[in-house]
Design an enzyme around this catalytic site. Structure first.
Site, PDB file in Angstrom:
ATOM      1  CG  ASP A   1      15.669  22.331  49.403  1.00 32.11           C
ATOM      2  OD1 ASP A   1      16.750  22.925  49.321  1.00 32.11           O
ATOM      3  OD2 ASP A   1      14.767  22.698  50.186  1.00 32.11           O
TER       4      ASP A   1
ATOM      5  CD  GLU B   1      18.103  22.026  45.656  1.00 30.17           C
ATOM      6  OE1 GLU B   1      18.408  22.702  46.656  1.00 30.17           O
ATOM      7  OE2 GLU B   1      17.161  22.335  44.892  1.00 30.17           O
TER       8      GLU B   1
END
Length: 238
Positions: free
Chosen positions: A51, A123
């Site tokens: 992320d 992610e």
């Protein structure tokens, strides 16, 4: 799993020396729970790392491409590019769901739940690429995968409801809106957040979403609409 991980490596145009790192990126915690014999981790820690890497890559790309944009404009564009919907689109192009290790029950989840899992695995995969190949490898993949969505900025006017609401409330009340999580419902893999937006401690609107960010945006949109209607000048009756 339905496909060999070598196929995914071919799609990524990158070979992992540490195969367990790739497996970790694709392992939902439900699989780890039901297969205690495996000796690699699930993807939650890699998701956290990925992320941050994704945000950095997208921020740099936007900074380079949109030289006239102010901070707020860049923030809006980044929010669109790193949101769940865009991550799901990228994951689908990679057929990522075909490679994810899931528990038996999770394999039968509805489309929305599987999309949540895909977005998080996306992610985690970026995090794994960063650990294995460094920033340049991760950056080049992110650039290739997300570049098509930059075109949409020319086609679409983005509505930043949270910023609009804050500006509106500051102008009228000289206050900032506050957001409060009222509840989190559902299983961990598919939560529903209910968030209220308040002014002076009073709830103006509340909304539900699959993430805090989504619920905040939806509640801000509702609040903005209600406040504008409430404060709009009444039309004179004939």
């Amino acid at each position: 799993m339905k496909k060999d991980l070598e196929e995914l490596e071919n799609v990524l145009n990158f070979k992992f020396k540490n195969k367990e790192l790739l497996k970790s990126a694709l392992t939902h915690r439900s699989y780890k729970v039901s297969h205690k014999e495996i000796d690699w981790d699930d993807n939650e820690r890699l998701e956290f790392l990925g992320d941050s890497i994704l945000n950095l890559c997208i921020s740099f790309l936007l900074f380079q491409k949109f030289k006239e944009d102010r901070e707020g404009d860049l923030t809006q564009k980044r929010a669109y590019l790193v949101c769940k919907n865009t991550l799901v689109k990228v994951a689908k192009k990679l057929d990522l769901l075909d490679y994810i290790y899931l528990g038996k029950r999770e394999e039968k989840l509805d489309k929305k739940s599987q999309e949540n899992i895909c977005a998080r695995a996306m992610e985690a995969l970026i995090g794994a690429l960063f650990l294995e190949g460094g920033f340049e490898v991760a950056f080049e993949r992110v650039k290739k995968w997300f570049q098509p969505y930059f075109i949409k900025f020319r086609q679409k006017r983005f509505q930043d409801y949270k910023t609009q609401l804050q500006e509106f409330i500051q102008k009228i009340y000289n206050k900032k809106p506050e957001y409060e999580v009222l509840s989190v419902l559902g299983p961990p893999h598919n939560p529903t957040f209910e968030i209220a937006v308040k002014v002076n401690g009073e709830i103006i609107a509340k909304a539900q979403g699959s993430s805090k960010k989504e619920a905040e945006i939806l509640s801000a949109k509702k609040a903005l609409k209600r406040l504008k209607k409430k404060l709009a000048p009444q039309k004179a009756k004939p």
